[in-house]
Design an enzyme around this catalytic site. Sequence first.
Site, short mmCIF file in Angstrom:
data_model
loop_
_atom_site.label_atom_id
_atom_site.label_comp_id
_atom_site.label_asym_id
_atom_site.label_seq_id
_atom_site.Cartn_x
_atom_site.Cartn_y
_atom_site.Cartn_z
N LYS A 163 56.15 -19.37 -6.99
CA LYS A 163 55.38 -20.37 -7.76
C LYS A 163 54.07 -20.68 -7.04
CE LYS A 163 56.36 -24.93 -7.28
NZ LYS A 163 55.24 -25.76 -6.89
N ASN A 164 54.16 -20.95 -5.73
CA ASN A 164 52.98 -21.42 -5.01
C ASN A 164 52.00 -20.31 -4.69
OD1 ASN A 164 54.00 -23.94 -5.26
ND2 ASN A 164 54.70 -24.14 -3.14
N ARG B 14 49.31 -31.09 -9.28
CA ARG B 14 48.25 -31.17 -8.26
C ARG B 14 47.57 -29.82 -8.08
NH1 ARG B 14 46.29 -33.47 -3.75
NH2 ARG B 14 45.81 -32.07 -2.03
N CYS C 287 51.61 -38.56 -6.06
CA CYS C 287 52.83 -38.09 -6.73
C CYS C 287 53.99 -38.67 -5.93
CB CYS C 287 52.88 -36.57 -6.76
SG CYS C 287 53.22 -35.85 -5.18
N ARG D 77 48.49 -37.62 -1.39
CA ARG D 77 47.93 -36.29 -1.66
C ARG D 77 46.43 -36.32 -1.96
NH1 ARG D 77 52.34 -32.64 -4.20
NH2 ARG D 77 51.21 -31.10 -2.99
N PRO D 78 45.65 -36.81 -1.02
CA PRO D 78 44.19 -36.87 -1.19
C PRO D 78 43.57 -35.47 -1.17
CG PRO D 78 44.79 -37.44 1.04
CD PRO D 78 46.08 -37.27 0.30
N ASP E 1 59.05 -27.73 2.16
CA ASP E 1 59.64 -27.52 0.83
C ASP E 1 61.10 -27.15 0.91
OD1 ASP E 1 56.68 -26.06 -0.74
OD2 ASP E 1 57.20 -28.10 -0.14
N ILE F 265 54.96 -33.47 7.22
CA ILE F 265 53.87 -33.02 6.33
C ILE F 265 53.56 -34.07 5.26
CG2 ILE F 265 53.15 -31.22 4.72
CD1 ILE F 265 53.45 -30.18 7.58
N ARG G 125 60.06 -27.05 -13.06
CA ARG G 125 58.73 -26.76 -12.51
C ARG G 125 58.78 -25.60 -11.52
NH1 ARG G 125 55.23 -31.71 -10.54
NH2 ARG G 125 53.90 -29.89 -10.26
C1 EPZ Z 1 51.12 -26.88 -1.02
O1 EPZ Z 1 50.65 -28.16 -1.44
C2 EPZ Z 1 52.35 -26.59 -1.87
N1 EPZ Z 1 51.97 -26.55 -3.29
C3 EPZ Z 1 53.40 -27.67 -1.64
O2 EPZ Z 1 54.57 -27.31 -2.39
C4 EPZ Z 1 53.76 -27.68 -0.16
O3 EPZ Z 1 54.70 -28.71 0.08
C5 EPZ Z 1 52.49 -27.92 0.68
O4 EPZ Z 1 51.51 -26.91 0.36
C6 EPZ Z 1 52.76 -27.88 2.17
O5 EPZ Z 1 53.29 -26.63 2.51
C7 EPZ Z 1 51.35 -25.46 -3.77
O6 EPZ Z 1 51.11 -24.49 -3.06
C8 EPZ Z 1 51.02 -25.48 -5.23
P1 EPZ Z 1 48.62 -29.38 1.77
P2 EPZ Z 1 49.21 -28.69 -0.91
O7 EPZ Z 1 47.22 -29.47 1.29
O8 EPZ Z 1 48.26 -27.56 -0.84
C9 EPZ Z 1 47.58 -33.75 3.25
C10 EPZ Z 1 56.33 -27.60 -3.89
O9 EPZ Z 1 57.37 -28.26 -3.78
N2 EPZ Z 1 46.24 -33.46 2.71
O10 EPZ Z 1 48.98 -28.38 2.82
O11 EPZ Z 1 48.85 -29.85 -1.73
C11 EPZ Z 1 48.61 -33.90 2.13
O12 EPZ Z 1 48.58 -35.21 1.62
C12 EPZ Z 1 55.01 -28.18 -3.43
O13 EPZ Z 1 56.28 -26.41 -4.32
C13 EPZ Z 1 45.20 -34.35 2.99
O14 EPZ Z 1 45.38 -35.36 3.67
O15 EPZ Z 1 49.60 -29.15 0.55
C14 EPZ Z 1 49.90 -33.57 2.81
O16 EPZ Z 1 50.37 -34.73 3.48
C15 EPZ Z 1 55.14 -29.64 -3.00
N3 EPZ Z 1 43.96 -34.10 2.48
C16 EPZ Z 1 49.50 -32.50 3.83
O17 EPZ Z 1 48.08 -32.63 4.00
C17 EPZ Z 1 43.70 -32.99 1.72
O18 EPZ Z 1 42.53 -32.80 1.30
C18 EPZ Z 1 49.80 -31.09 3.38
O19 EPZ Z 1 49.07 -30.86 2.20
C19 EPZ Z 1 44.77 -32.08 1.45
C20 EPZ Z 1 46.03 -32.34 1.97
#
Ligand code: EPZ
Length: 421
Positions: free
Chosen positions: A22-23, A94, A118, A123-124, A308, A330, A400
């Site tokens: 998916k991701n 997102r 969410c 998730r900024p 995840d 995370i 999803r």
């Molecule tokens: C990806 O989300 C995945 N989604 C998530 O999977 C996964 O949990 C996550 O990576 C971590 O591995 C997809 O790939 C579609 P991040 P993403 O940016 O890219 C913070 C699932 O269950 N952050 O690595 O959104 C954020 O809030 C989903 O399949 C900022 O602060 O994850 C989080 O605490 C859930 N500012 C951490 O970093 C930003 O600009 C990790 O976020 C971006 C992120």
Amino acid sequence: MDSILVTGNGPLNGQIPIAGAKNACLTLMPATLLSEEPLTLTNAPRLSDIKTMTLLLQSLGAEVSSLQDGQVLAMSSHDLTSHTADYDIVRKMRASNLVLGPMLARLGQAVVSLPGGCAIGARPMDLHIEALEALGAQIELKDGYLHAKAPGGLKGAVHEMRFASVGATENIVMAATLAKGTTVLKNAAREPEIVDLVECLRKMGAQIAGEGTSTIEIQGVDRLHGATHQVVTDRIELGTYMLAPAICGGEVELLGGRLDLVGAFVEKLDAAAIDVTETDKGLKVRRRNGRVSAVNVTTEPFPGFPTDLQAQMMALLCTAEGISVLEEKIFENRFMHAPELTRMGAQIDVHGGTATVTGVQRLKGAPVMATDLRASVSLILAGLAAEGETVVNRVYHLDRGYEHVVRKLEGVGARIERIKE
Ligand code: EPZ
């Protein structure tokens, strides 16, 4: 809203096929925006998130056809008619924010709704914004939308991210493929989905090196051409179903499973007395002896233990021998499955980002509520081994990220059915 009824039914035996990731698919699909030529994805998973991304790309003017029962996505972005990703789509998923980088690179402008929070956290998007601004984008927030412009095109730059964000890495890598000059992205995320994205972009003519490491270098090119790409195996679905025989007993072979995708996870299974062996078709999983051993888990960016799989691992540890400590590093709120597991008799003590699980002999079935994608499947795993019936409500979360979950688990002997509301 549908629910799923699970009845504890002893050991599981047989094979489960693992779908495309998916991701990975959710970042490969927006890559079509980078080229006027067709991009075709094979081994695509049949999930509601993929349908949401399809609708989003179509709202921008891209053509997306779902072929062969959804396993092939034939896309073309020859004529884009909009550069706005609306709130009503982005709020549901997102990953919609992954159209930001490609649109900026291809059109020089993009208007993307902020996704909003969410269940698992705020998730900024500050890391995405900082990195795109480093490439020369001008971005301002107005009425809940990011308004991004790069009138003269993006320019390559050296940029170090404060945190190895998966989505920000994907947005920047895609944007940089069409920037003028060289981009060096430091502290980049190393997830296999990023490696898969880069392999696809390279087939489209992108000049990229370093994927899978913390430093990715991209030489901008004038244009990208079409390609066909097979979506990588879903390591999170893989890890989830590896836990089914671990929790219930028996032996299950995960077809298409690859050890390199789940390294840290398998290390923890080994410490919990779960044996994983490679076969010519994938990975075979069984308990080493009668009981699972308690282990401590801390979630980290790849190649560490994946966030995840944290909820699913907690379901296993609820009936392990001893006390396990799980640290979620995370996301700020990713223990919502804990109170639901407690309803089933689990002993879990949550303080901030740490959950302490004291193993019990066996859980008891109960009605429980799914709160997010991975929490929902951890409740199903718990129900598979619990005594009696478990009803998991709000399973739209499940749709999803898990295709045919009932069929796949029935296929190895689980007593599970979907109840249409
Ligand atoms: C990806 O989300 C995945 N989604 C998530 O999977 C996964 O949990 C996550 O990576 C971590 O591995 C997809 O790939 C579609 P991040 P993403 O940016 O890219 C913070 C699932 O269950 N952050 O690595 O959104 C954020 O809030 C989903 O399949 C900022 O602060 O994850 C989080 O605490 C859930 N500012 C951490 O970093 C930003 O600009 C990790 O976020 C971006 C992120």
